[in-house]
Design a protein around this motif. Structure first.
Motif, mmCIF file in Angstrom:
data_model
loop_
_atom_site.group_PDB
_atom_site.id
_atom_site.type_symbol
_atom_site.label_atom_id
_atom_site.label_comp_id
_atom_site.label_asym_id
_atom_site.label_seq_id
_atom_site.Cartn_x
_atom_site.Cartn_y
_atom_site.Cartn_z
ATOM 1 N N VAL A 101 0.665 -1.075 0.008
ATOM 2 C CA VAL A 101 0.216 -0.068 -0.144
ATOM 3 C C VAL A 101 0.796 1.239 -0.043
ATOM 4 O O VAL A 101 1.831 1.391 0.925
ATOM 5 C CB VAL A 101 -1.047 -0.045 1.267
ATOM 6 C CG1 VAL A 101 -1.818 1.279 1.074
ATOM 7 C CG2 VAL A 101 -1.786 -1.088 1.290
ATOM 8 N N THR A 145 1.364 5.444 0.375
ATOM 9 C CA THR A 145 0.838 6.562 1.026
ATOM 10 C C THR A 145 0.221 7.745 0.205
ATOM 11 O O THR A 145 -0.657 8.478 0.708
ATOM 12 C CB THR A 145 1.752 7.260 2.135
ATOM 13 O OG1 THR A 145 2.927 7.487 1.408
ATOM 14 C CG2 THR A 145 2.079 6.149 3.190
ATOM 15 N N ALA A 188 -3.145 6.189 -0.682
ATOM 16 C CA ALA A 188 -3.605 5.165 -0.121
ATOM 17 C C ALA A 188 -3.905 3.906 -0.952
ATOM 18 O O ALA A 188 -5.114 3.316 -0.455
ATOM 19 C CB ALA A 188 -4.237 5.305 1.192
ATOM 20 N N TYR A 201 -1.543 10.474 1.897
ATOM 21 C CA TYR A 201 -2.358 10.372 3.051
ATOM 22 C C TYR A 201 -1.716 10.062 4.155
ATOM 23 O O TYR A 201 -0.644 9.293 4.138
ATOM 24 C CB TYR A 201 -3.095 8.874 2.615
ATOM 25 C CG TYR A 201 -4.348 9.165 1.952
ATOM 26 C CD1 TYR A 201 -5.643 8.477 2.169
ATOM 27 C CD2 TYR A 201 -4.384 9.860 0.635
ATOM 28 C CE1 TYR A 201 -6.809 8.869 1.201
ATOM 29 C CE2 TYR A 201 -5.458 9.862 -0.448
ATOM 30 C CZ TYR A 201 -6.659 9.366 0.105
ATOM 31 O OH TYR A 201 -7.813 9.558 -0.605
ATOM 32 N N VAL A 252 -0.586 8.389 7.742
ATOM 33 C CA VAL A 252 -0.735 7.014 8.396
ATOM 34 C C VAL A 252 -1.312 7.236 9.887
ATOM 35 O O VAL A 252 -0.337 7.708 10.602
ATOM 36 C CB VAL A 252 0.403 6.079 8.578
ATOM 37 C CG1 VAL A 252 0.076 4.961 9.308
ATOM 38 C CG2 VAL A 252 0.489 5.649 6.975
ATOM 39 N N PHE A 289 -5.436 5.020 7.509
ATOM 40 C CA PHE A 289 -5.120 6.321 6.749
ATOM 41 C C PHE A 289 -6.124 7.643 6.910
ATOM 42 O O PHE A 289 -7.348 7.243 7.134
ATOM 43 C CB PHE A 289 -4.850 6.172 5.242
ATOM 44 C CG PHE A 289 -3.602 5.275 4.635
ATOM 45 C CD1 PHE A 289 -2.583 5.660 4.557
ATOM 46 C CD2 PHE A 289 -3.974 3.983 4.737
ATOM 47 C CE1 PHE A 289 -1.426 4.635 4.328
ATOM 48 C CE2 PHE A 289 -2.935 2.900 4.204
ATOM 49 C CZ PHE A 289 -1.808 3.398 4.126
ATOM 50 N N TYR A 339 -7.150 11.524 5.148
ATOM 51 C CA TYR A 339 -7.035 12.574 4.290
ATOM 52 C C TYR A 339 -7.922 13.592 4.330
ATOM 53 O O TYR A 339 -9.026 13.467 4.463
ATOM 54 C CB TYR A 339 -6.717 12.033 2.848
ATOM 55 C CG TYR A 339 -6.394 13.139 1.823
ATOM 56 C CD1 TYR A 339 -5.217 13.968 1.729
ATOM 57 C CD2 TYR A 339 -7.252 13.318 0.942
ATOM 58 C CE1 TYR A 339 -5.263 14.736 0.846
ATOM 59 C CE2 TYR A 339 -7.510 14.243 -0.228
ATOM 60 C CZ TYR A 339 -6.091 14.957 -0.142
ATOM 61 O OH TYR A 339 -5.887 16.019 -1.162
ATOM 62 N N LYS A 369 -9.534 5.819 5.836
ATOM 63 C CA LYS A 369 -9.422 4.645 4.884
ATOM 64 C C LYS A 369 -8.749 3.536 5.681
ATOM 65 O O LYS A 369 -7.620 3.927 5.967
ATOM 66 C CB LYS A 369 -8.557 4.948 3.589
ATOM 67 C CG LYS A 369 -8.956 4.031 2.578
ATOM 68 C CD LYS A 369 -8.226 4.548 1.328
ATOM 69 C CE LYS A 369 -8.261 3.819 -0.068
ATOM 70 N NZ LYS A 369 -7.555 4.179 -1.239
ATOM 71 N N TYR A 387 -7.351 -0.393 5.952
ATOM 72 C CA TYR A 387 -6.967 -1.511 5.428
ATOM 73 C C TYR A 387 -7.004 -2.738 6.604
ATOM 74 O O TYR A 387 -6.369 -2.456 7.447
ATOM 75 C CB TYR A 387 -5.652 -1.645 4.655
ATOM 76 C CG TYR A 387 -5.873 -1.007 3.331
ATOM 77 C CD1 TYR A 387 -6.028 -1.586 2.218
ATOM 78 C CD2 TYR A 387 -5.593 0.324 3.291
ATOM 79 C CE1 TYR A 387 -6.112 -0.903 0.950
ATOM 80 C CE2 TYR A 387 -5.774 0.907 1.736
ATOM 81 C CZ TYR A 387 -5.755 0.345 0.770
ATOM 82 O OH TYR A 387 -5.896 0.883 -0.326
#
Length: 628
Positions: free
Chosen positions: A380, A382, A385, A456, A458, A470, A472, A489, A491
């Motif tokens: 992934v 950044t 993202a 984005y 973390v 993430f 943003y 977002k 994951y």
């Protein structure tokens, strides 16, 4: 096409020549055309030809680590010596790729000479009247001799008549009695016959040229480089830092001349700045190399892994010259297959465990997040993202092996296959209200992917729970009104599945009505029915989805059946979405012809949103891969 080439050369037994093949090319000749190998063997024994050394798998030498350069050259040298009983003395670098390390590398492998095109020497400061002489090139106290290649003759190749080629060679020789020049012809494109401009009859190209060279020994003295070096002392010296080839220049240029390279050498590494996917292949190769260095004990396993890595280093997959190159899905697939295979061999049971690693994978100054398990790799970025690598390890296949289509030097202003952002998995978009499917399919869609380019943050990394969060913050413009929004977002990784959970908060004082979409670009090996089928699994009665193009609403689950690899890829969501599906093609110059070449599948999943002030919309997408 090789057989008539060898047969003609064999007929002129007093005409010396050097030959270059990659290790894989020689393997294929030995397997399918052993008679060609026998002809080469006989010409070597009578000292008519020499086989040049090089990298076994036609590597992009400027890109690969020193140990791999040495290893590939030694592997090929060992093969030539065992098959023909004689060790190579010269070296050939594919596409005349060159960097300042090469003299040291080549000499360390016991090779004495190589070749550079005349433009590279001229760009390094050699005056035009001094181009066609051998030169010493040195690095770290080790030097080799380089012979100049006549680019003008070689660029015309078999398109020129033998008489034209001979006249050009004689003109070079007439300038100075000590002039030395080398001319290579691609045996793979050899045309046995051509039409004589004088008699309009069919003539034999190479036979005519060889005959002319034999009859003109008073003006032209053909010689093998190693024999020349025995009788002549090389006194001229030059330092060459990069290469200069028309193929590389064209690859880096666009039709407007941007990145124009006329008059200077450049490192082949510059290709990584144009093609994002080449840079990702390079990052994967370097990352796998580090993994192999940590593999201890089992030499057989390590050697197998190392050879798989070397197979992935072929220069063809890193760029787009006169060949399809990086736009060839099959070629990129094979390179990733080798890399994933090497990586799999480096993972020892009981030592390797699933994990999330933070590292600068693509050398852009920002750390990427790499989830690794025995079943899947999910990498992934950044920026956006987005997922830029999705390996299903049981079949050694990367489902994120997509390509961002670039403007090439041969494209017209009306070219319909240029991308404005990187085509990855889970690219976030707010779609303009007036955008319809027919516009989205068009390459000049107003969907520009601004968030794909954005960094984005973390905000949380839970390694034990295998989750990455993430965030943003941005502002979207709707009906002349700015709406500040916060996108989170998350994951989550499981055995054969990744979940992406979205949360979109409206930070304004007004109700926000918009359409949010997640774009999923998947590398399926083909769009043909015998390779892939796409179904809408929302309802049993739902018809299949057209692999080329389709718009469909009310979808909750779509299924790709990858028949070539025997896998099922599912994309599902609890909230029904509108699906815009399109197979992506690139307009690619391949062997002189522009073709529409399939690249990957693009799916846009969208939801219409109405979010109250300070309100939040939540949604989730699951992507799973399993054996069929």
């Amino acid at each position: 096409s090789y057989k008539p080439f060898f047969s003609t050369l064999y007929e002129f037994d007093t005409l010396p020549a050097v030959l270059y093949f990659s290790g894989t090319a020689l393997e294929l000749l030995e397997k399918h055309h052993p008679e060609c190998i026998n002809i080469i063997d006989e010409m070597i024994k009578r000292k008519q030809v020499e086989i040049l050394g090089g990298g076994y798998y036609d590597p992009a030498f400027p890109l690969i680590p020193v140990a791999d350069k040495l290893g590939q050259i030694e592997m090929f040298t060992t093969y030539v010596r065992s098959r023909f009983g004689k060790r190579p003395r010269g070296f050939w670098s594919p596409e005349q790729m060159w960097d300042s390390q090469m003299p040291n590398i080549v000499r360390s492998c016991g090779l004495e000479y190589s070749f550079l095109n005349d433009y590279s020497l001229f760009s390094a400061g050699v005056s035009e009247d001094q181009l066609y002489f051998p030169y010493l090139v040195e690095e770290q106290g080790k030097n080799i001799t380089v012979f100049p290649l006549d680019s003008s003759i070689m660029s015309r190749g078999f398109r020129q008549t033998p008489n034209t080629a001979l006249r050009s060679i004689k003109n070079r020789a007439a300038r100075d009695k000590d002039t030395v020049t080398a001319v290579f012809f691609d045996g793979g494109t050899f045309k046995k016959q051509y039409t004589s401009q004088i008699t309009k009859t069919k003539r034999f190209w190479l036979k005519d040229l060889c005959g002319m060279l034999s009859r003109n020994r008073n003006a032209i003295i053909p010689v093998i480089p190693s024999e020349y070096l025995k009788k002549n002392k090389i006194v001229r010296k030059v330092y060459v830092s990069g290469d200069y080839s028309s193929s590389l220049k064209n690859a880096l240029n666009d039709r407007n001349g941007i990145n124009k390279l006329d008059g200077r050498n450049v490192s082949f590494k510059q290709i990584l700045t144009k093609y994002d996917e080449a840079n990702l292949l390079y990052g994967k190769m370097m990352y796998t190399n580090v993994s192999l260095q940590q593999l201890k004990g089992d030499k057989y396993r390590k050697n197998n892994a190392r050879e798989e890595l070397w197979k992935s280093q072929s220069h063809f997959g890193y760029w787009h010259g006169g060949h399809c190159g990086i736009y060839s899905t099959a070629l990129r697939e094979e390179m990733y297959r080798n890399l994933i295979s090497a990586e799999k061999l480096s993972r020892i049971k009981g030592v390797f465990f699933s994990s999330i690693i933070s590292t600068d994978f693509d050398f852009d100054g920002e750390n990427e997040l790499l989830y690794q398990s025995n079943d899947m790799n999910v990498y992934v970025h950044t920026r956006g993202a987005t997922v830029f690598e999705l390996d299903y390890i049981p079949v050694l296949y990367n489902y994120a092996n997509t390509v961002t289509r670039k403007r090439e030097h041969y494209h017209t202003a009306l070219c319909k296959s240029i991308d404005s952002y990187q085509k990855r998995i889970f690219c976030d978009h707010f779609i303009p209200a007036d955008l319809v499917f027919s516009q989205w399919k068009h390459p000049f869609s107003p969907l520009k992917g601004d968030m794909v380019h954005s960094l984005y943050s973390v905000t949380d990394l839970k390694r034990e729970q295998r989750q990455i969060l993430f965030e943003y913050k941005t502002s979207i413009f709707i009906h002349n009104q700015h709406f500040p929004v916060t996108i989170t977002k998350k994951y989550s990784f499981k055995k054969n599945m990744l979940q992406v959970s979205y949360s979109i908060k409206n930070n304004s004082e007004l109700t926000m009505e918009t359409t949010f979409a997640s774009e999923i670009n998947l590398s399926l090996p083909s769009f043909e029915r015998d390779s892939v089928s796409i179904t809408d699994a929302t309802k049993k009665s739902a018809p299949g989805i057209d692999a080329i193009s389709e718009e469909r609403s009310g979808v909750k689950e779509m299924v790709y059946e990858d028949k070539r690899h025997g896998t099922i890829v599912r994309i599902s969501s609890e909230q029904a979405y509108t699906l815009w599906h399109q197979a992506q093609f690139a307009q690619v110059m391949n062997e002189g012809k522009i073709e529409d070449v399939y690249q990957h599948m693009c799916d846009l999943l969208s939801w219409k949103l109405s979010i109250a002030p300070e309100g939040v919309w939540e949604g989730m997408i699951e992507l799973s891969i399993e054996r069929a």
